[in-house]
Scaffold this motif. Structure first.
Motif, PDB file in Angstrom:
ATOM      1  N   ASN A  35       0.688  -1.243   0.051  1.00  0.00           N
ATOM      2  CA  ASN A  35      -0.089   0.241  -0.013  1.00  0.00           C
ATOM      3  C   ASN A  35       0.715   1.254  -0.118  1.00  0.00           C
ATOM      4  OD1 ASN A  35      -2.540  -1.184   2.242  1.00  0.00           O
ATOM      5  ND2 ASN A  35      -2.432  -1.260  -0.069  1.00  0.00           N
ATOM      6  N   ASP A  50       0.294  -3.370  -4.453  1.00  0.00           N
ATOM      7  CA  ASP A  50      -1.334  -3.809  -4.688  1.00  0.00           C
ATOM      8  C   ASP A  50      -1.850  -2.883  -6.046  1.00  0.00           C
ATOM      9  OD1 ASP A  50      -3.681  -4.965  -3.878  1.00  0.00           O
ATOM     10  OD2 ASP A  50      -4.135  -3.552  -2.597  1.00  0.00           O
ATOM     11  N   THR A  51      -1.597  -1.828  -6.132  1.00  0.00           N
ATOM     12  CA  THR A  51      -1.970  -0.865  -6.985  1.00  0.00           C
ATOM     13  C   THR A  51      -1.474  -1.523  -8.560  1.00  0.00           C
ATOM     14  OG1 THR A  51      -2.030   0.991  -5.886  1.00  0.00           O
ATOM     15  CG2 THR A  51      -1.999   1.421  -7.988  1.00  0.00           C
ATOM     16  N   GLY A  54      -3.338  -5.056  -9.276  1.00  0.00           N
ATOM     17  CA  GLY A  54      -4.614  -4.619  -9.588  1.00  0.00           C
ATOM     18  C   GLY A  54      -4.731  -4.269 -11.079  1.00  0.00           C
ATOM     19  N   ASP A  61      -6.916  -8.357  -9.266  1.00  0.00           N
ATOM     20  CA  ASP A  61      -7.499  -7.998  -8.081  1.00  0.00           C
ATOM     21  C   ASP A  61      -7.773  -9.225  -7.192  1.00  0.00           C
ATOM     22  OD1 ASP A  61      -7.803  -5.314  -8.455  1.00  0.00           O
ATOM     23  OD2 ASP A  61      -9.621  -5.664  -9.996  1.00  0.00           O
ATOM     24  N   SER A  64      -4.495  -9.650  -5.337  1.00  0.00           N
ATOM     25  CA  SER A  64      -4.401  -8.655  -4.214  1.00  0.00           C
ATOM     26  C   SER A  64      -5.126  -9.118  -2.857  1.00  0.00           C
ATOM     27  CB  SER A  64      -4.943  -7.291  -4.730  1.00  0.00           C
ATOM     28  OG  SER A  64      -3.898  -6.767  -5.687  1.00  0.00           O
ATOM     29  N   SER A  68      -4.270  -9.583   0.952  1.00  0.00           N
ATOM     30  CA  SER A  68      -4.996  -9.079   2.109  1.00  0.00           C
ATOM     31  C   SER A  68      -5.539  -9.929   3.010  1.00  0.00           C
ATOM     32  CB  SER A  68      -5.995  -7.970   1.469  1.00  0.00           C
ATOM     33  OG  SER A  68      -5.556  -7.082   0.866  1.00  0.00           O
ATOM     34  N   GLU A  95     -12.109  -2.865  -0.704  1.00  0.00           N
ATOM     35  CA  GLU A  95     -11.172  -2.878  -1.541  1.00  0.00           C
ATOM     36  C   GLU A  95     -11.411  -3.897  -2.734  1.00  0.00           C
ATOM     37  OE1 GLU A  95      -7.040  -1.738  -0.461  1.00  0.00           O
ATOM     38  OE2 GLU A  95      -6.847  -3.820  -0.773  1.00  0.00           O
ATOM     39  N   GLY A  99     -12.097  -2.931  -6.491  1.00  0.00           N
ATOM     40  CA  GLY A  99     -11.083  -3.128  -7.750  1.00  0.00           C
ATOM     41  C   GLY A  99     -11.936  -3.760  -9.067  1.00  0.00           C
ATOM     42  N   ASP A 106      -8.727   0.875  -9.057  1.00  0.00           N
ATOM     43  CA  ASP A 106      -7.548   0.840  -8.909  1.00  0.00           C
ATOM     44  C   ASP A 106      -7.142   2.301  -8.102  1.00  0.00           C
ATOM     45  OD1 ASP A 106      -6.870  -1.710 -10.028  1.00  0.00           O
ATOM     46  OD2 ASP A 106      -6.944  -0.530 -11.831  1.00  0.00           O
ATOM     47  N   ASP A 109      -8.264   1.865  -4.742  1.00  0.00           N
ATOM     48  CA  ASP A 109      -7.481   1.254  -3.854  1.00  0.00           C
ATOM     49  C   ASP A 109      -6.189   1.805  -3.379  1.00  0.00           C
ATOM     50  OD1 ASP A 109      -6.320  -1.280  -3.014  1.00  0.00           O
ATOM     51  OD2 ASP A 109      -5.348  -1.619  -4.861  1.00  0.00           O
TER      52      ASP A 109
END
Length: 129
Positions: A35, A50-51, A54, A61, A64, A68, A95, A99, A106, A109
């Motif tokens: 993150n 994560d971005t 995604g 996603d 991701s 998580s 999230e 996504g 994104d 997110d």
């Protein structure tokens, strides 16, 4: 708001505390990578893997969300109480649902940062180790 320690960490032995501290350090590092590891030049916003994950079509996603959920699983193993685990799962669900929307999801997110929110919940629940 008062900080409340839920788990019985006062009765832990030294090796159990060391294990809990090590586990917390690992998931804290993972949350940071997911993150907030990178900074957008000229802007005060940070983003993480994560971005980028995604953005992968057809499964980014999902990957991701699984990462998580690993953090939530570790929180469970650390003894975080059920109501807080449910809140953490809610963060992951928000999230993941966002996504699904290409590009806008994104961006959401990147701003929402569920993993860092969940680390804060874990730290609040555990108190000082």
């Amino acid at each position: 708001m008062t900080t409340r320690t839920y788990a019985p960490f006062d009765i832990m032995g030294p090796s159990d505390r060391a294990d809990a501290r090590a586990r917390l350090a690992r998931i804290r590092k993972l949350a940071w990578l997911l993150n907030g590891a990178f900074r957008i030049p000229g802007v005060r916003m940070r983003f993480g893997l994560d971005t980028l994950i995604g953005l992968v079509p057809g499964g980014g996603d999902t990957i991701s969300a699984l990462l998580s959920l690993y953090i939530v699983h570790q929180a469970w193993r650390l003894g975080v109480p059920r109501p807080l685990l449910m809140r953490m799962l809610g963060n992951v669900a928000i999230e993941a649902a966002a996504g699904v929307v290409p590009i806008l999801g994104d961006l959401f997110d990147t701003a929402f940062k569920a993993d860092l929110r969940n680390i804060a919940i874990i730290e609040q629940a555990l108190g000082p180790l």
